[in-house]
Design a protein around this motif. Structure first.
Motif, mmCIF file in Angstrom:
data_model
loop_
_atom_site.group_PDB
_atom_site.id
_atom_site.type_symbol
_atom_site.label_atom_id
_atom_site.label_comp_id
_atom_site.label_asym_id
_atom_site.label_seq_id
_atom_site.Cartn_x
_atom_site.Cartn_y
_atom_site.Cartn_z
ATOM 1 N N ASP A 166 -5.155 5.467 -13.571
ATOM 2 C CA ASP A 166 -5.758 5.094 -14.853
ATOM 3 C C ASP A 166 -5.518 3.624 -15.158
ATOM 4 O OD1 ASP A 166 -6.557 7.731 -15.204
ATOM 5 O OD2 ASP A 166 -4.844 8.248 -16.477
ATOM 6 N N GLN A 167 -4.315 3.156 -14.875
ATOM 7 C CA GLN A 167 -3.953 1.754 -15.115
ATOM 8 C C GLN A 167 -3.062 1.285 -13.984
ATOM 9 O OE1 GLN A 167 -2.096 0.911 -18.877
ATOM 10 N NE2 GLN A 167 -1.596 -1.168 -18.299
ATOM 11 N N MET A 212 0.817 -1.179 0.000
ATOM 12 C CA MET A 212 0.000 0.000 0.000
ATOM 13 C C MET A 212 0.867 1.252 0.000
ATOM 14 S SD MET A 212 -3.227 1.298 2.223
ATOM 15 C CE MET A 212 -3.060 0.100 3.451
ATOM 16 N N THR A 213 2.042 1.172 0.528
ATOM 17 C CA THR A 213 2.943 2.322 0.526
ATOM 18 C C THR A 213 3.246 2.757 -0.898
ATOM 19 O OG1 THR A 213 3.920 1.652 2.620
ATOM 20 C CG2 THR A 213 5.181 3.179 1.281
ATOM 21 N N GLY A 214 3.444 1.806 -1.790
ATOM 22 C CA GLY A 214 3.705 2.132 -3.189
ATOM 23 C C GLY A 214 2.554 2.895 -3.813
ATOM 24 N N LEU A 215 1.331 2.533 -3.469
ATOM 25 C CA LEU A 215 0.163 3.239 -3.982
ATOM 26 C C LEU A 215 0.117 4.670 -3.454
ATOM 27 C CD1 LEU A 215 -2.549 0.452 -3.604
ATOM 28 C CD2 LEU A 215 -1.620 1.346 -5.734
ATOM 29 N N ARG A 216 0.408 4.830 -2.184
ATOM 30 C CA ARG A 216 0.391 6.172 -1.586
ATOM 31 C C ARG A 216 1.473 7.056 -2.195
ATOM 32 N NH1 ARG A 216 -0.677 4.528 4.700
ATOM 33 N NH2 ARG A 216 -2.921 4.348 4.507
ATOM 34 N N LEU A 255 2.960 11.438 -5.956
ATOM 35 C CA LEU A 255 3.791 11.914 -7.060
ATOM 36 C C LEU A 255 2.987 12.223 -8.322
ATOM 37 C CD1 LEU A 255 6.854 9.522 -6.651
ATOM 38 C CD2 LEU A 255 6.745 11.966 -6.093
ATOM 39 N N GLY A 256 1.698 11.925 -8.285
ATOM 40 C CA GLY A 256 0.842 12.213 -9.432
ATOM 41 C C GLY A 256 0.893 11.162 -10.524
ATOM 42 N N ALA A 257 1.356 9.962 -10.207
ATOM 43 C CA ALA A 257 1.427 8.883 -11.201
ATOM 44 C C ALA A 257 0.017 8.492 -11.635
ATOM 45 C CB ALA A 257 2.153 7.680 -10.624
ATOM 46 N N LYS A 258 -0.113 8.140 -12.901
ATOM 47 C CA LYS A 258 -1.396 7.669 -13.425
ATOM 48 C C LYS A 258 -1.372 6.179 -13.749
ATOM 49 C CE LYS A 258 -3.604 11.456 -13.129
ATOM 50 N NZ LYS A 258 -4.649 11.538 -12.128
#
Length: 64
Positions: free
Chosen positions: A54-55, A1-5, A10-13
């Motif tokens: 998005d993905q 979950m840390t990676g998702l946060r 960072l604004g990754a899509k």
């Protein structure tokens, strides 16, 4: 979950997340059921964070 946060901050899509836990990856993908209450809560939070992208792909990598 840390990676998702971190990705969200960072604004990754698009995300590719890797884990050595077959159980966790399969629970996230819906292939395994999360039975324990604490894990169900964690999974709900993870699924909420997933909606921010998005993905997103989850991959299980072998333990070395």
């Amino acid at each position: 979950m840390t990676g998702l946060r971190v990705g969200k901050a960072l604004g990754a899509k698009n995300m590719l997340l890797k884990s050595d836990s077959k159980l966790v990856i399969r629970q996230i993908k819906g292939e395994y059921e999360a039975k324990e209450g604490r894990i169900q809560k964690y999974l709900r939070l993870t699924n909420h964070l997933i909606q921010e992208f998005d993905q997103i792909d989850f991959t299980q990598v072998p333990r070395s």
